[in-house]
Enzyme design. Sequence first.
Site, PDB file in Angstrom:
ATOM      1  N   GLY A   1       2.966   4.834  13.163  1.00  0.00           N
ATOM      2  CA  GLY A   1       3.736   3.620  13.445  1.00  0.00           C
ATOM      3  C   GLY A   1       3.369   3.004  14.798  1.00  0.00           C
ATOM      4  O   GLY A   1       3.217   1.793  14.919  1.00  0.00           O
TER       5      GLY A   1
ATOM      6  N   GLY B   1       6.939   5.613   7.981  1.00  0.00           N
ATOM      7  CA  GLY B   1       6.075   6.801   8.056  1.00  0.00           C
ATOM      8  C   GLY B   1       6.219   7.456   9.415  1.00  0.00           C
ATOM      9  O   GLY B   1       7.243   7.307  10.092  1.00  0.00           O
ATOM     10  N   SER B   2       5.156   8.159   9.816  1.00  0.00           N
ATOM     11  CA  SER B   2       5.266   8.953  11.050  1.00  0.00           C
ATOM     12  C   SER B   2       5.271   8.065  12.298  1.00  0.00           C
ATOM     13  O   SER B   2       4.743   6.946  12.295  1.00  0.00           O
ATOM     14  CB  SER B   2       4.094   9.924  11.132  1.00  0.00           C
ATOM     15  OG  SER B   2       2.919   9.203  11.435  1.00  0.00           O
TER      16      SER B   2
ATOM     17  N   GLU C   1      10.127  16.640  14.752  1.00  0.00           N
ATOM     18  CA  GLU C   1      10.432  16.432  13.331  1.00  0.00           C
ATOM     19  C   GLU C   1       9.598  17.393  12.488  1.00  0.00           C
ATOM     20  O   GLU C   1       8.379  17.467  12.627  1.00  0.00           O
ATOM     21  CB  GLU C   1      10.108  14.984  12.928  1.00  0.00           C
ATOM     22  CG  GLU C   1      10.539  14.699  11.498  1.00  0.00           C
ATOM     23  CD  GLU C   1      10.329  13.253  11.083  1.00  0.00           C
ATOM     24  OE1 GLU C   1       9.250  12.702  11.350  1.00  0.00           O
ATOM     25  OE2 GLU C   1      11.253  12.681  10.470  1.00  0.00           O
TER      26      GLU C   1
ATOM     27  N   CYS D   1      13.879  10.949   6.266  1.00  0.00           N
ATOM     28  CA  CYS D   1      13.879  10.671   7.713  1.00  0.00           C
ATOM     29  C   CYS D   1      15.291  10.829   8.259  1.00  0.00           C
ATOM     30  O   CYS D   1      15.479  10.990   9.457  1.00  0.00           O
ATOM     31  CB  CYS D   1      13.252   9.343   8.074  1.00  0.00           C
ATOM     32  SG  CYS D   1      13.575   8.039   6.960  1.00  0.00           S
TER      33      CYS D   1
ATOM     34  N   LYS E   1       0.893  -1.167   0.000  1.00  0.00           N
ATOM     35  CA  LYS E   1       0.000   0.000   0.000  1.00  0.00           C
ATOM     36  C   LYS E   1       0.926   1.211   0.000  1.00  0.00           C
ATOM     37  O   LYS E   1       1.423   1.628   1.051  1.00  0.00           O
ATOM     38  CB  LYS E   1      -0.890  -0.024   1.251  1.00  0.00           C
ATOM     39  CG  LYS E   1      -2.220   0.722   1.129  1.00  0.00           C
ATOM     40  CD  LYS E   1      -2.106   2.201   0.859  1.00  0.00           C
ATOM     41  CE  LYS E   1      -1.782   3.005   2.091  1.00  0.00           C
ATOM     42  NZ  LYS E   1      -1.578   4.456   1.780  1.00  0.00           N
TER      43      LYS E   1
ATOM     44  N   GLU F   1       9.825   1.936  10.638  1.00  0.00           N
ATOM     45  CA  GLU F   1      10.812   2.991  10.401  1.00  0.00           C
ATOM     46  C   GLU F   1      10.078   4.313  10.549  1.00  0.00           C
ATOM     47  O   GLU F   1       9.253   4.660   9.692  1.00  0.00           O
ATOM     48  CB  GLU F   1      11.351   2.890   8.962  1.00  0.00           C
ATOM     49  CG  GLU F   1      12.525   1.980   8.781  1.00  0.00           C
ATOM     50  CD  GLU F   1      13.580   2.145   9.835  1.00  0.00           C
ATOM     51  OE1 GLU F   1      13.852   3.277  10.259  1.00  0.00           O
ATOM     52  OE2 GLU F   1      14.096   1.110  10.263  1.00  0.00           O
TER      53      GLU F   1
HETATM   54  C1  UN1 Z   1      14.490   7.910   4.206  1.00  0.00           C
HETATM   55  O1  UN1 Z   1      14.695   9.084   4.446  1.00  0.00           O
HETATM   56  O2  UN1 Z   1      13.349   7.417   4.419  1.00  0.00           O
HETATM   57  O3  UN1 Z   1      20.502   7.651   3.789  1.00  0.00           O
HETATM   58  C2  UN1 Z   1      15.499   6.993   3.630  1.00  0.00           C
HETATM   59  C3  UN1 Z   1      19.633   8.202   3.127  1.00  0.00           C
HETATM   60  C4  UN1 Z   1      18.938   7.438   2.025  1.00  0.00           C
HETATM   61  C5  UN1 Z   1      17.723   6.754   2.553  1.00  0.00           C
HETATM   62  C6  UN1 Z   1      16.771   7.660   3.253  1.00  0.00           C
HETATM   63  N1  UN1 Z   1      19.857   6.508   1.436  1.00  0.00           N
HETATM   64  O4  UN1 Z   1      19.288   9.349   3.341  1.00  0.00           O
END
Ligand code: UN1
Length: 492
Positions: A230, A225-226, A382, A281, A173, A247
């Site tokens: 999560g 996601g957030s 964040e 992230c 999804k 994550e």
């Molecule tokens: C993400 O921000 O969800 O190291 C992944 C990094 C990328 C992956 C980011 N290779 O910023």
Amino acid sequence: MNFFNYINGEWVPSINGETFQNLNPANNTDVIGNFPQSTAEDIDKAVKAASKAMKQWKNIPAPKRGDIIRKAGDIFARRQQELAEIMTREMGKTITETRGDIQEAIDTCYYGATEARRLFGYTAPSELTNKMNLSIRTPIGVCGIITAWNFPIAVPSWKIIPALICGNTVVLKPSEESPHSANIFAEILEEAGLPKGVFNVVHGASVAGSALVEHPEVKVVGFTGSTATGKKIAGRCGELNKKCSLEMGGKNVQIVLEDANMELAIDGVLWGAFGTTGQRCTATSRLILQDTIYDDFINKLLTRATKLIVGPGNDNNTNVGPVINEKQLNKIHEYVRIGREEGALCVLGGDREFKDELGLGTFYKPTIFIDVTPSMRIFKEEIFGPVLSVIKVSTFEEAIEVANDCEYGLSSSIYTKDVNKAIAAVHQLETGISYINAPTIGAEAHMPFGGVKGTGNGHREGGWTAYEIFSEWKTIYIDYSDTLQRAQIDNY
Ligand code: UN1
């Protein structure tokens, strides 16, 4: 243009015919298309197809599954430029970055194909004679994958590829902000020879996402996601006894000590904070500077940051693309208001970017706050946008303390030439990933990726650790003694 779900190898609309529209964030008059607004019924159809396909897929030898995935890597490479353009159009980052995003999936496929020939288990001596013990990895079942829009191909690949290599089937999804890329993912796996039903894509919003988490035949949930979403998913997975890998958010920090190579540290923070418009992230959103270099560093940083070009991702001159949508833009602007109200000094940006044609999209100026303190919300929460908060400290110890004063723990970086401090820092920083003399972004596909504290729940995607998420251990005892041997009893 109308786009469809991909279920059991067929392109189909949502059962109720509902759709949602996806727009180009660089130009909201550019409609990418209509995508199915799916419900629990669509999810059920896809999960049933995936369940049925398990029977065939799990019995294909893992190295053969790896051959298909290697081929998918080749097709990603062949379609890299075309797919990069599609991705930039739907989520905004520059073509250089979308090509990098696809490269990460290519790397993940090639790495996955090699892992298919390992999937190592352990053998151990038995405590009894003429008996042997071993353990092997087995598939788990249908994996429900829910992903974000900022890495529309790379991040799904981190979950989908190991899940498939381990012999599971998948229902993806994707985010409503990057649905087109997900369909190309399906096209590529199909062309690589994946049997029908092994990989499925169901578009939609949280209704579809929740149905996927809730479905009794989904045995593993992988989510990016957030933190708020999560945690809800983790709660449900706990109740339903499902394996779940998360994550979530980050508030990543770059520390620069007084002995650092200053130009290098500026290169690092510009890329870390404003690459992908700060929408990673792993983005650098906190910069900790030692007081002795504070003023000088900020002056030099501003000189360089002022030159960043904001524009559409498909323009070769652009450094900073749009933010994903109006809602996110408003959230960023609200944080800027909060930062000002909290007493931090906004020395760059701090506003929407309207110049030239950019008013048709959702652009925000690269923004820098200085004189930030650890208690300020802009230093703690964040933001997921091009906003950097700079703080002054006097010692190495204080830098580490301030860096760790954070609910998240994904990525950290330290710039220094002092090897003792560098190594001490990576041991002391409470993050899943730490860099020395490199920015907070730049994870490679074959290494564990993930965070501690509010960022994750103990799993690591990427590298060999992703295979832990998507496989179950089976322990096997083989007794070739032709007698009943009672463990713990007959031998002691
Ligand atoms: C993400 O921000 O969800 O190291 C992944 C990094 C990328 C992956 C980011 N290779 O910023």
